[in-house]
Design a protein around this motif. Structure first.
Motif, PDB file in Angstrom:
ATOM      1  N   ASN A   1       0.832  -1.211   0.000  1.00 23.76           N
ATOM      2  CA  ASN A   1       0.000   0.000   0.000  1.00 23.76           C
ATOM      3  C   ASN A   1       0.872   1.270   0.000  1.00 23.76           C
ATOM      4  O   ASN A   1       0.539   2.252  -0.651  1.00 23.76           O
ATOM      5  CB  ASN A   1      -0.990   0.000   1.155  1.00 23.76           C
TER       6      ASN A   1
ATOM      7  N   ILE B   1       1.195   4.216  -3.087  1.00 22.69           N
ATOM      8  CA  ILE B   1       1.063   5.658  -2.854  1.00 22.69           C
ATOM      9  C   ILE B   1       2.312   6.387  -3.352  1.00 22.69           C
ATOM     10  O   ILE B   1       2.208   7.420  -4.017  1.00 22.69           O
ATOM     11  CB  ILE B   1       0.821   5.954  -1.359  1.00 22.69           C
TER      12      ILE B   1
ATOM     13  N   LEU C   1      -3.241  13.226  -1.975  1.00 27.26           N
ATOM     14  CA  LEU C   1      -3.304  12.219  -0.909  1.00 27.26           C
ATOM     15  C   LEU C   1      -4.586  12.368  -0.095  1.00 27.26           C
ATOM     16  O   LEU C   1      -4.930  13.471   0.330  1.00 27.26           O
ATOM     17  CB  LEU C   1      -2.092  12.371   0.020  1.00 27.26           C
TER      18      LEU C   1
ATOM     19  N   GLU D   1      -4.386   7.886   3.154  1.00 27.61           N
ATOM     20  CA  GLU D   1      -3.065   7.706   2.539  1.00 27.61           C
ATOM     21  C   GLU D   1      -1.996   8.490   3.305  1.00 27.61           C
ATOM     22  O   GLU D   1      -0.879   7.998   3.490  1.00 27.61           O
ATOM     23  CB  GLU D   1      -3.097   8.144   1.070  1.00 27.61           C
TER      24      GLU D   1
END
Length: 158
Positions: free
Chosen positions: A52, A56, A138, A142
């Motif tokens: 994850n 990002i 974002l 995140e």
């Protein structure tokens, strides 16, 4: 009437010259920041980067802070391509995930701390980047994921 005609002709010539210059500068392209190689000093080779977090970083950070920029269609149009090349160069000078392993442990710790702070206060990614790359903005979730990972990495390097 003759003065008006001269002004129109001068205007047409000036527009023609500008068009020729604009077309001419399209042939002067900056070097591209593209490499598919993930070197041994890349952050993903040095530290465990959860999937994850990697997603990002890829979406919101790597275009300006790695050796592999994804170039959109407009990146071939001058003078925008020059601006983009300068922006990427500056971003890589500040932080380059592809060369992260070349930094001293002290500098790596400092970079993790700085990334955490910049994500937390919303200065990264830059608003000039997210203005066009809306998918790089974002979310709060995140931000939390990145900050937690950056802080964990900072602590692990002590």
């Amino acid at each position: 009437m003759d003065n008006k005609r001269r002004k129109i002709e001068t205007f047409k010539v000036a527009i023609g010259i500008l068009i020729v210059i604009f077309i001419g500068i399209q042939f002067i392209q900056p070097l591209r920041n593209q490499s598919t190689e993930v070197t041994s000093v890349h952050i993903e080779r040095l530290y465990p980067v959860p999937q994850n977090v990697k997603g990002i970083l890829t979406q919101s950070c790597y275009d300006c802070h790695s050796n592999n920029t994804r170039y959109p269609w407009y990146s071939r149009i001058q003078p925008g391509a020059w601006y983009m090349a300068k922006h990427v160069k500056k971003g890589k000078e500040e932080l380059n995930f592809s060369d992260f392993g070349t930094y001293s442990i002290r500098k790596q710790r400092s970079k993790f701390r700085s990334m955490s702070n910049q994500v937390n206060d919303g200065t990264m990614p830059l608003s000039s980047y997210t203005l066009i790359h809306r998918n790089a903005i974002l979310t709060e979730e995140e931000k939390k994921i990145l900050i937690q990972w950056f802080d964990t990495m900072t602590d692990s390097l002590k």
